[in-house]
Design a protein around this motif. Structure first.
Motif, PDB file in Angstrom:
ATOM      1  N   THR A   1      50.770  -5.873  -3.622  1.00  0.00           N
ATOM      2  CA  THR A   1      51.580  -6.888  -2.949  1.00  0.00           C
ATOM      3  C   THR A   1      50.761  -7.643  -1.899  1.00  0.00           C
ATOM      4  O   THR A   1      50.756  -8.880  -1.871  1.00  0.00           O
ATOM      5  N   VAL A   2      50.041  -6.886  -1.048  1.00  0.00           N
ATOM      6  CA  VAL A   2      49.220  -7.532  -0.016  1.00  0.00           C
ATOM      7  C   VAL A   2      48.151  -8.412  -0.671  1.00  0.00           C
ATOM      8  O   VAL A   2      47.907  -9.541  -0.248  1.00  0.00           O
ATOM      9  N   TYR A   3      47.540  -7.878  -1.731  1.00  0.00           N
ATOM     10  CA  TYR A   3      46.489  -8.623  -2.427  1.00  0.00           C
ATOM     11  C   TYR A   3      47.023  -9.956  -2.955  1.00  0.00           C
ATOM     12  O   TYR A   3      46.400 -11.004  -2.763  1.00  0.00           O
ATOM     13  N   LEU A   4      48.187  -9.913  -3.601  1.00  0.00           N
ATOM     14  CA  LEU A   4      48.760 -11.144  -4.161  1.00  0.00           C
ATOM     15  C   LEU A   4      49.128 -12.128  -3.054  1.00  0.00           C
ATOM     16  O   LEU A   4      48.947 -13.341  -3.213  1.00  0.00           O
ATOM     17  N   LEU A   5      49.622 -11.599  -1.926  1.00  0.00           N
ATOM     18  CA  LEU A   5      49.949 -12.476  -0.800  1.00  0.00           C
ATOM     19  C   LEU A   5      48.692 -13.173  -0.281  1.00  0.00           C
ATOM     20  O   LEU A   5      48.688 -14.389  -0.030  1.00  0.00           O
TER      21      LEU A   5
ATOM     22  N   ILE B   1      41.065  -7.586  -0.934  1.00  0.00           N
ATOM     23  CA  ILE B   1      41.815  -8.203   0.161  1.00  0.00           C
ATOM     24  C   ILE B   1      40.859  -8.628   1.276  1.00  0.00           C
ATOM     25  O   ILE B   1      41.003  -9.685   1.886  1.00  0.00           O
ATOM     26  N   ALA B   2      39.822  -7.800   1.525  1.00  0.00           N
ATOM     27  CA  ALA B   2      38.883  -8.089   2.621  1.00  0.00           C
ATOM     28  C   ALA B   2      37.940  -9.239   2.292  1.00  0.00           C
ATOM     29  O   ALA B   2      37.479  -9.950   3.184  1.00  0.00           O
ATOM     30  N   ARG B   3      37.634  -9.431   1.005  1.00  0.00           N
ATOM     31  CA  ARG B   3      36.600 -10.375   0.588  1.00  0.00           C
ATOM     32  C   ARG B   3      36.723 -11.780   1.198  1.00  0.00           C
ATOM     33  O   ARG B   3      35.742 -12.295   1.760  1.00  0.00           O
ATOM     34  N   PRO B   4      37.899 -12.435   1.117  1.00  0.00           N
ATOM     35  CA  PRO B   4      37.959 -13.821   1.614  1.00  0.00           C
ATOM     36  C   PRO B   4      37.700 -13.935   3.118  1.00  0.00           C
ATOM     37  O   PRO B   4      37.353 -15.004   3.607  1.00  0.00           O
TER      38      PRO B   4
ATOM     39  N   ALA C   1      42.313   1.125  -8.675  1.00  0.00           N
ATOM     40  CA  ALA C   1      43.066   0.188  -7.844  1.00  0.00           C
ATOM     41  C   ALA C   1      42.775   0.418  -6.368  1.00  0.00           C
ATOM     42  O   ALA C   1      42.586  -0.539  -5.607  1.00  0.00           O
ATOM     43  N   LEU C   2      42.692   1.687  -5.960  1.00  0.00           N
ATOM     44  CA  LEU C   2      42.454   1.967  -4.545  1.00  0.00           C
ATOM     45  C   LEU C   2      41.027   1.570  -4.138  1.00  0.00           C
ATOM     46  O   LEU C   2      40.789   1.173  -3.003  1.00  0.00           O
ATOM     47  N   LEU C   3      40.091   1.646  -5.086  1.00  0.00           N
ATOM     48  CA  LEU C   3      38.730   1.202  -4.786  1.00  0.00           C
ATOM     49  C   LEU C   3      38.657  -0.325  -4.690  1.00  0.00           C
ATOM     50  O   LEU C   3      37.933  -0.875  -3.873  1.00  0.00           O
ATOM     51  N   THR C   4      39.411  -0.991  -5.560  1.00  0.00           N
ATOM     52  CA  THR C   4      39.283  -2.441  -5.681  1.00  0.00           C
ATOM     53  C   THR C   4      40.118  -3.212  -4.676  1.00  0.00           C
ATOM     54  O   THR C   4      39.639  -4.181  -4.079  1.00  0.00           O
ATOM     55  N   LEU C   5      41.396  -2.799  -4.505  1.00  0.00           N
ATOM     56  CA  LEU C   5      42.334  -3.633  -3.737  1.00  0.00           C
ATOM     57  C   LEU C   5      41.908  -3.882  -2.290  1.00  0.00           C
ATOM     58  O   LEU C   5      41.864  -5.050  -1.867  1.00  0.00           O
ATOM     59  N   PRO C   6      41.557  -2.836  -1.501  1.00  0.00           N
ATOM     60  CA  PRO C   6      41.159  -3.146  -0.114  1.00  0.00           C
ATOM     61  C   PRO C   6      39.948  -4.075  -0.049  1.00  0.00           C
ATOM     62  O   PRO C   6      39.886  -4.983   0.789  1.00  0.00           O
TER      63      PRO C   6
END
Lengths: 258, 278
Positions: B254-258, B207-210, B199-204
């Motif tokens: 949470t940030v990712y879903l937002l 979130i940054a991708r878009p 999760a820590l590898l994927t989430l940031p």
């Protein structure tokens, strides 16, 4: 005068998973050719291209590039344009950066970096396909036709002597396709082009030599496309439809095993 | 809140979070764009075998995990390249196999039973000063490799086949990437634990991708996002006395879903604008 051969495929057989995909393939591409290889799906067209590029090993036979077996130098002189659908176009990369990767083959070793010369070459390649303004766009934002053209720009960035295209027009609409072939025709004045396609319609208009592939290759040292040729390649009669004003050629008899 | 900085363990935790974020941003983005998240998951779970082995042999468990994951990475590479085995199958085998081996080692360790919970779920507030040095070195190593090899790794990630035609040493680079994932995973286990590493590898990165046009931009953004998530997570876990690893991850989710919701809304708004006549 006959030009020197740049690709020589001599009696090449490729088997994958105990199946013969290519059988005794022999042909030559000469400098300046606009060479088309046509054939139905599953005929081994992509495998043939991959064998020429050295990505697939041959079980027997030999492939020469510029007169000698493939080596890093000769491979760097080939510009490869793969099918667009194999790409992940959601990858975060700009068009300019992507075209730059076409310069990688001209470098050696593991510490490869891009120089000013590479950036200029990438810009020139985009100019050659009339896409100067696309450079800063992310590839994600390109249309199907633009994707196809920037893939050509990437190949051109390496300043190749031969351009090899694998099914270039599968996913583009007809007007885009027409525009695309005009681009290829103008490029073919400067560069040898080998094009794989299942699209019989385009062949007669733009190319100067045709081969039909369906596991075996039926070579014709002309631009004539015959109904027998197509029938033996596709394994069933195929209608060639032309419309009134479209230039088309009279068909010539194909001889088995020629 | 500020008084927390008086404690050395708290300062260490913040620094560890920032160091881990550099790795998250770089390796996480690369793993994300190359669709190697399950590979990272397999290697991180296999790391448990190294931790168990470390205890059994009386060595530093994290050093054990580092060598063990490097070995697993090399093994996966060898089996994919030589034996042409499917990487999915290998991941499945090493994922569970590594954990089973770790449990076996721990059951054979005489006397002391270590706090498994902190390895599985992480406790950044327990980072030892020695580990901080190791994290700094490993983080600097990852950063340096990406600075040196960025053009090559970018070309490989975008189109591996074209990289092969360009005469790049694709196999060697694959091994390097797997080894870097192994190293990163060990650093991140400190922060969030084995189970939450993916999760820590994927989430940031997700979130940054878009917001990112280039891989470089994505790596920088993911690093900053990860720094934000770990720092906030550590503060929240301190204030509310809740586990740090899960706080960081839940904050990230949470940030990712937002962001996901936000980009979907803005996309459908765009569609409305395009479809409207005025």
């Amino acid at each position: 005068m006959m030009q020197e051969p740049v690709i020589e495929v001599d009696n090449v057989t490729v088997t994958r998973n105990q199946q013969v995909v290519l059988e005794s393939i022999t042909f030559q591409v000469r400098k300046g050719d606009f060479f088309a290889i046509i054939g139905p799906n599953g005929a081994g067209k992509s495998t043939l291209v991959r064998a020429v590029l050295g990505l697939v090993p041959c079980d027997s036979g030999e492939i020469l590039l510029f007169g000698s077996p493939a080596n890093p130098e000769s491979r760097a002189r080939i510009g490869y344009v793969p099918q667009t659908h194999v790409f992940d176009f959601s990858f975060p990369i700009t068009v300019h950066e992507m075209v730059l990767t076409g310069r990688m083959g001209r470098k050696k070793g593991i510490f490869r970096r891009y120089t000013d010369e590479d950036h200029i070459a990438a810009n020139n390649a985009l100019s050659r396909i009339s896409a100067d303004l696309l450079g800063t766009r992310p590839v994600k934002a390109l249309s199907g036709g633009e994707r196809q053209r920037v893939l050509i720009a990437r190949a051109l960035a390496g300043d190749p002597d031969i351009l090899i295209l694998d099914e270039p027009t599968v996913y583009v609409d007809t007007p885009t396709e027409e525009h695309f072939y005009e681009l290829l025709s103008s490029l073919s004045k400067e560069i040898t082009i080998v094009m794989i396609t299942h699209d019989i319609g385009v062949v007669s208009r733009h190319v100067n030599r045709v081969a039909c592939l369906n596991r075996r290759l039926y070579m014709h040292d002309s631009d004539q496309l015959t109904s027998d040729m197509i029938t033996s390649t596709y394994g069933c009669p195929v209608d060639i439809i032309t419309h009134g004003d479209v230039p088309h050629r009279v068909l010539e008899r194909h001889e088995e095993g020629s | 809140m500020i008084e927390a900085f008086a404690f050395e363990f708290f300062r260490s935790a913040i620094i560890a979070g920032l160091l881990a974020s550099v790795i998250c941003g770089i390796i996480g983005s690369y793993v994300y764009v190359r669709h190697m998240i399950s590979v990272a998951g397999g290697i991180s779970h296999a790391a448990f075998g190294g931790i168990g082995l470390g205890y059994l042999l009386g060595a530093d468990p994290l050093a054990g995990a580092l060598w063990f994951t490097l070995g697993i990475a090399a093994l996966i590479w060898g089996l994919v390249e030589r034996a042409k085995e499917h990487i999915d199958t290998l991941i499945g085998a090493f994922w569970a196999g590594g954990m089973a081996f770790g449990i076996l080692c721990l059951s054979l360790t005489p006397g002391y039973t270590p706090d498994l919970f902190s390895y599985l779920f992480g406790n950044i507030l327990l980072v030892a000063p020695g580990h901080l040095v190791m994290m700094t070195l490993l983080g600097a190593f990852v950063l340096l490799l990406f600075l040196i090899f960025y053009p090559v790794l970018q070309a490989l990630a975008f189109d591996a086949e074209y990289a092969a035609i360009s005469n790049l040493p694709v196999r060697g680079l694959h091994l390097m990437i797997l080894a870097l994932i192994a190293v990163s995973v060990v650093v991140l286990i400190q922060v969030v634990g084995i189970i939450l590493v993916i999760a820590l590898l994927t989430l940031p990165a997700a979130i940054a991708r878009p917001f990112s046009k280039t891989l470089r931009g994505m790596m920088i953004r993911a690093t900053l996002i990860s720094m934000f998530l770990t720092t906030c997570g550590i503060f929240l876990s301190w204030i509310f006395d809740i586990p740090s690893g899960s706080t960081i991850i839940l904050l990230g989710v949470t940030v990712y879903l937002l962001v996901l919701g936000g980009s979907n809304i803005s996309r459908s708004c765009m569609k409305d604008i395009q479809n409207s006549d005025f």
